[in-house]
Motif scaffolding. Structure first.
Motif, PDB file in Angstrom:
ATOM      1  N   MET A  49       0.811  -1.213   0.000  1.00 58.36           N
ATOM      2  CA  MET A  49       0.000   0.000   0.000  1.00 58.36           C
ATOM      3  C   MET A  49       0.849   1.270   0.000  1.00 58.36           C
ATOM      4  SD  MET A  49      -3.262  -0.225  -0.257  1.00 58.36           S
ATOM      5  CE  MET A  49      -3.862   1.293   0.468  1.00 58.36           C
ATOM      6  N   ASP A  50       2.160   1.132  -0.108  1.00 61.95           N
ATOM      7  CA  ASP A  50       3.033   2.310  -0.086  1.00 61.95           C
ATOM      8  C   ASP A  50       2.696   3.291  -1.211  1.00 61.95           C
ATOM      9  OD1 ASP A  50       4.323   1.429   2.148  1.00 61.95           O
ATOM     10  OD2 ASP A  50       6.149   0.750   1.119  1.00 61.95           O
ATOM     11  N   TRP A  51       2.254   2.762  -2.358  1.00 60.54           N
ATOM     12  CA  TRP A  51       1.920   3.633  -3.488  1.00 60.54           C
ATOM     13  C   TRP A  51       0.802   4.611  -3.133  1.00 60.54           C
ATOM     14  CZ3 TRP A  51      -3.027   3.889  -5.329  1.00 60.54           C
ATOM     15  CH2 TRP A  51      -3.906   2.871  -4.911  1.00 60.54           C
ATOM     16  N   PHE A  52      -0.112   4.160  -2.266  1.00 61.70           N
ATOM     17  CA  PHE A  52      -1.274   4.966  -1.913  1.00 61.70           C
ATOM     18  C   PHE A  52      -0.886   6.170  -1.062  1.00 61.70           C
ATOM     19  CE2 PHE A  52      -4.777   5.830   1.126  1.00 61.70           C
ATOM     20  CZ  PHE A  52      -5.758   6.234   0.232  1.00 61.70           C
ATOM     21  N   HIS A  53       0.099   5.988  -0.192  1.00 63.72           N
ATOM     22  CA  HIS A  53       0.467   7.038   0.758  1.00 63.72           C
ATOM     23  C   HIS A  53       1.600   7.932   0.263  1.00 63.72           C
ATOM     24  CE1 HIS A  53      -2.148   5.445   3.913  1.00 63.72           C
ATOM     25  NE2 HIS A  53      -1.727   4.232   3.574  1.00 63.72           N
ATOM     26  N   GLY A  54       2.311   7.523  -0.776  1.00 67.03           N
ATOM     27  CA  GLY A  54       3.312   8.383  -1.378  1.00 67.03           C
ATOM     28  C   GLY A  54       4.463   8.779  -0.479  1.00 67.03           C
ATOM     29  N   GLY A  55       4.757   7.966   0.529  1.00 61.63           N
ATOM     30  CA  GLY A  55       5.839   8.284   1.465  1.00 61.63           C
ATOM     31  C   GLY A  55       5.349   8.898   2.753  1.00 61.63           C
ATOM     32  N   LEU A  56       4.119   9.412   2.792  1.00 63.89           N
ATOM     33  CA  LEU A  56       3.599  10.043   4.005  1.00 63.89           C
ATOM     34  C   LEU A  56       3.342   9.032   5.116  1.00 63.89           C
ATOM     35  CD1 LEU A  56       1.078  12.739   2.700  1.00 63.89           C
ATOM     36  CD2 LEU A  56       3.541  12.877   3.011  1.00 63.89           C
ATOM     37  N   GLN A  57       3.317   7.734   4.775  1.00 66.51           N
ATOM     38  CA  GLN A  57       3.126   6.733   5.822  1.00 66.51           C
ATOM     39  C   GLN A  57       4.337   6.668   6.750  1.00 66.51           C
ATOM     40  OE1 GLN A  57       3.970   6.246   2.744  1.00 66.51           O
ATOM     41  NE2 GLN A  57       4.736   4.214   2.284  1.00 66.51           N
ATOM     42  N   PHE A  58       5.477   7.203   6.308  1.00 65.49           N
ATOM     43  CA  PHE A  58       6.670   7.313   7.148  1.00 65.49           C
ATOM     44  C   PHE A  58       7.024   8.783   7.310  1.00 65.49           C
ATOM     45  CE2 PHE A  58       7.104   3.085   5.146  1.00 65.49           C
ATOM     46  CZ  PHE A  58       7.101   2.308   6.295  1.00 65.49           C
ATOM     47  N   GLN A  59       6.066   9.527   7.830  1.00 63.80           N
ATOM     48  CA  GLN A  59       6.237  10.970   7.935  1.00 63.80           C
ATOM     49  C   GLN A  59       7.290  11.346   8.970  1.00 63.80           C
ATOM     50  OE1 GLN A  59       5.218  12.987   5.897  1.00 63.80           O
ATOM     51  NE2 GLN A  59       4.465  14.927   6.677  1.00 63.80           N
ATOM     52  N   ILE A  60       7.402  10.587  10.045  1.00 62.65           N
ATOM     53  CA  ILE A  60       8.436  10.873  11.041  1.00 62.65           C
ATOM     54  C   ILE A  60       9.810  10.748  10.406  1.00 62.65           C
ATOM     55  CG2 ILE A  60       9.488  10.124  13.220  1.00 62.65           C
ATOM     56  CD1 ILE A  60       6.730   9.157  14.100  1.00 62.65           C
ATOM     57  N   GLU A  61      10.021   9.642   9.699  1.00 60.47           N
ATOM     58  CA  GLU A  61      11.305   9.430   9.038  1.00 60.47           C
ATOM     59  C   GLU A  61      11.561  10.506   7.982  1.00 60.47           C
ATOM     60  OE1 GLU A  61      10.069   5.925  11.126  1.00 60.47           O
ATOM     61  OE2 GLU A  61       9.007   7.126   9.629  1.00 60.47           O
ATOM     62  N   HIS A  62      10.506  10.868   7.255  1.00 60.50           N
ATOM     63  CA  HIS A  62      10.661  11.898   6.224  1.00 60.50           C
ATOM     64  C   HIS A  62      11.037  13.243   6.838  1.00 60.50           C
ATOM     65  CE1 HIS A  62      10.012  14.543   2.874  1.00 60.50           C
ATOM     66  NE2 HIS A  62       9.022  15.146   3.499  1.00 60.50           N
ATOM     67  N   HIS A  63      10.434  13.583   7.959  1.00 61.23           N
ATOM     68  CA  HIS A  63      10.754  14.860   8.590  1.00 61.23           C
ATOM     69  C   HIS A  63      12.177  14.874   9.144  1.00 61.23           C
ATOM     70  CE1 HIS A  63       7.401  17.844   8.983  1.00 61.23           C
ATOM     71  NE2 HIS A  63       6.801  16.874   8.322  1.00 61.23           N
ATOM     72  N   LEU A  64      12.655  13.752   9.593  1.00 60.81           N
ATOM     73  CA  LEU A  64      14.029  13.687  10.099  1.00 60.81           C
ATOM     74  C   LEU A  64      15.044  13.654   8.964  1.00 60.81           C
ATOM     75  CD1 LEU A  64      13.562  11.106  12.990  1.00 60.81           C
ATOM     76  CD2 LEU A  64      13.940  13.571  13.222  1.00 60.81           C
ATOM     77  N   PHE A  65      14.686  13.021   7.862  1.00 59.78           N
ATOM     78  CA  PHE A  65      15.596  12.883   6.717  1.00 59.78           C
ATOM     79  C   PHE A  65      14.858  13.299   5.436  1.00 59.78           C
ATOM     80  CE2 PHE A  65      16.367   9.431   9.807  1.00 59.78           C
ATOM     81  CZ  PHE A  65      17.593   9.862  10.306  1.00 59.78           C
ATOM     82  N   PRO A  66      14.571  14.589   5.268  1.00 66.18           N
ATOM     83  CA  PRO A  66      13.749  15.034   4.133  1.00 66.18           C
ATOM     84  C   PRO A  66      14.392  14.787   2.768  1.00 66.18           C
ATOM     85  CG  PRO A  66      14.685  16.906   5.321  1.00 66.18           C
ATOM     86  CD  PRO A  66      14.932  15.705   6.160  1.00 66.18           C
ATOM     87  N   ARG A  67      15.715  14.628   2.720  1.00 63.61           N
ATOM     88  CA  ARG A  67      16.371  14.380   1.425  1.00 63.61           C
ATOM     89  C   ARG A  67      16.389  12.900   1.049  1.00 63.61           C
ATOM     90  NH1 ARG A  67      21.392  14.806   1.162  1.00 63.61           N
ATOM     91  NH2 ARG A  67      21.894  14.902   3.389  1.00 63.61           N
ATOM     92  N   LEU A  68      15.900  12.054   1.927  1.00 59.36           N
ATOM     93  CA  LEU A  68      15.955  10.614   1.692  1.00 59.36           C
ATOM     94  C   LEU A  68      14.833  10.187   0.750  1.00 59.36           C
ATOM     95  CD1 LEU A  68      17.545   8.061   2.647  1.00 59.36           C
ATOM     96  CD2 LEU A  68      15.699   7.713   4.306  1.00 59.36           C
ATOM     97  N   PRO A  69      15.151   9.558  -0.395  1.00 63.35           N
ATOM     98  CA  PRO A  69      14.103   9.064  -1.287  1.00 63.35           C
ATOM     99  C   PRO A  69      13.150   8.125  -0.555  1.00 63.35           C
ATOM    100  CG  PRO A  69      16.220   9.011  -2.396  1.00 63.35           C
ATOM    101  CD  PRO A  69      16.498   9.343  -0.958  1.00 63.35           C
ATOM    102  N   ARG A  70      11.890   8.193  -0.888  1.00 64.53           N
ATOM    103  CA  ARG A  70      10.877   7.451  -0.127  1.00 64.53           C
ATOM    104  C   ARG A  70      11.036   5.936  -0.208  1.00 64.53           C
ATOM    105  NH1 ARG A  70       5.559   7.443  -3.980  1.00 64.53           N
ATOM    106  NH2 ARG A  70       6.159   9.277  -5.143  1.00 64.53           N
ATOM    107  N   CYS A  71      11.741   5.450  -1.229  1.00 60.79           N
ATOM    108  CA  CYS A  71      11.931   4.007  -1.340  1.00 60.79           C
ATOM    109  C   CYS A  71      12.780   3.447  -0.202  1.00 60.79           C
ATOM    110  CB  CYS A  71      12.567   3.648  -2.688  1.00 60.79           C
ATOM    111  SG  CYS A  71      14.160   4.437  -2.998  1.00 60.79           S
TER     112      CYS A  71
END
Length: 457
Positions: A371-393
């Motif tokens: 289901m990762d396609w549905f959330h577009g990376g927002l399902q790991f928003q904590i990780e994204h906020h800590l590492f915003p340059r990290l590709p969602r894959c």
């Protein structure tokens, strides 16, 4: 190349020692200092040229910005600081959580994860092009109302995918070539959706720096339609919009029922974003490549109304637009789930508690990998906020390390299913709505239409 916590101060010679008190005295746009890895920099001349806009620097003025700098910049950017060097902090310290965060950031960088984007952008581009052709076929070659309604839904789904692509390309390179990235941004963003990528970057960079600050984070400033906390009932000043978020009679009425109006408003929230984007490119003083941004948005306003006009009657045209807006409304809801029910605060963020503020103000969405396609990376928003340059894959791989760090330092790591996240958001809105009914509002609004247009959401 220096690591995330290394100093660039030249070895040897006399180095001016600066106290944190003196650093805090330089916080105005005309005299702006920040500290990175204990070194102090006068970035005043860089303020109008900063690619991320001036607000992130202004927000972190007069304090340690090491973690924010390391999160948003590759190591190759650090030597560029030398020309702004003023001295070194005499009382520089690093919290245990920040020290561990910087170590993890350095490990991810050494592993090359920030450069490995994966096939996701290419797959998205092919999918968007295929669906766009399908939508054109359904409108131009089919005569049934159901086909036309389906075409509107496909356009909305394309806008969602474009949103994920714009989000990714705004944080890191998706093609490996800056010029090609820019072309993809304008075509898939401005031209396809009508939303200026320059507007989005200005808004989104500020959101990341001041995550869940009620007076600094534009993603929580939705007056007069929504308020996630009664602290917004005090007519607080928005440092992003540079105006007071008025809690007047109209705001009180609308917020009192926000838990019922939230989902219907999300179905047409695209109207507000289109308005905000147009106002930004036309009226903002500093817009990078303004002509290109305006041309891209204008292209959208050429093809989309033209496509709608090809439908046989007005009710099908209205249904087409509502279908595209409503499907895209799913993404607007997703944007809200990650932060509405999380911890909020008033005031600017503190640079020395970056890890703590990002984890406290963010919610992950639990889902299976398929289901990762549905959330577009927002399902790991904590990780994204800590590492915003990290590709969602790579976000799913990094999540266990972030959870361990949070557990080690006694910090929250909040996660909920998509359904539970909606419930938490609804309860947050309901709690604020009930408090709004008993709160004292200010004067009547001067112009409700203008207030509504300026409600970002």
């Amino acid at each position: 190349m220096p690591a995330a916590g290394d100093s660039v101060a030249a070895a040897g010679g006399d180095v001016r020692m600066i106290s944190s008190k003196e650093l805090r005295a330089h916080v105005s746009p005309d005299d702006l200092w920040i500290s990175i890895s204990g070194d102090v920099y006068d970035v005043t001349p860089w303020l109008p040229h900063h690619p991320g806009g001036d607000l992130p620097l202004i927000t972190l003025a007069g304090q340690d910005a090491t973690d924010a700098f390391a999160a948003y910049h590759p190591p190759s950017a650090r030597p560029l600081l030398r020309r702004f060097f003023v001295g070194r902090l005499s009382d520089y310290t690093v919290s245990p959580a920040s020290a561990d965060y910087r170590r993890l950031l350095a490990q991810l960088s050494s592993a090359g994860l920030f450069e490995r984007v994966g096939p996701t952008p290419k797959v998205q581009l092919v999918l968007m092009a295929t669906l766009f052709c399908a939508a054109l076929y359904l409108v131009l070659a089919c005569a049934t109302a159901s086909a036309h309604l389906l075409a509107g839904g496909l356009i909305g789904f394309i806008w969602i995918q474009s949103g994920w692509m714009g989000h990714d390309s705004g944080h890191h390179r998706i093609t490996g070539h800056p010029l090609l990235d820019r072309v993809v941004q304008v075509l898939s963003g401005n031209c396809l959706t009508g939303l200026s990528i320059a507007w989005w970057k200005c808004n989104h960079n500020t959101h990341h720096i001041a995550c869940n600050s009620l007076d600094h984070d534009p993603d929580l400033q939705h007056m007069p339609l929504f308020a996630v906390s009664p602290k917004l009932f005090g007519n607080i000043w928005s440092y992003f919009y540079r105006r007071t978020l008025a809690f007047d009679a109209a705001s009180k009425f609308l917020i009192s029922y926000q838990h019922w109006t939230f989902y219907p408003v999300m179905c047409i929230a695209r109207i507000n974003l289109l308005t905000q984007s147009a106002l930004f490119v036309l009226t903002e003083k500093k817009v990078p490549q303004r002509f290109l941004e305006i041309a891209g948005v204008a292209a959208f306003w050429a093809w989309y109304p033209l496509l709608v006009s090809c439908l046989p009657n007005w009710w099908e045209r209205v249904a087409f637009v509502l279908s595209s807006f409503t499907i895209c409304g799913i993404q607007h809801v997703q944007f809200c789930l990650n932060h509405f029910s999380s911890e909020v605060y008033v005031g600017p963020p503190k640079g020395n508690d970056w890890f703590e503020k990002q984890t406290a103000g963010t919610l992950d969405i639990l889902c299976s990998p398929w289901m990762d396609w549905f959330h577009g990376g927002l399902q790991f928003q904590i990780e994204h906020h800590l590492f915003p340059r990290l590709p969602r894959c790579h976000l799913r791989k990094v999540a266990p390390y972030v959870r361990d760090l949070c557990k080690k330092h006694g910090l929250p790591y909040s996660a909920a299913s998509f359904w539970d996240a909606n419930v938490l958001t609804w309860k947050t809105l309901r709690a604020a709505a009930l408090q709004a009914r008993n709160a004292t509002s200010g004067a009547a609004p001067k112009n409700l239409v203008w207030e509504a247009v300026n409600a970002h959401g």
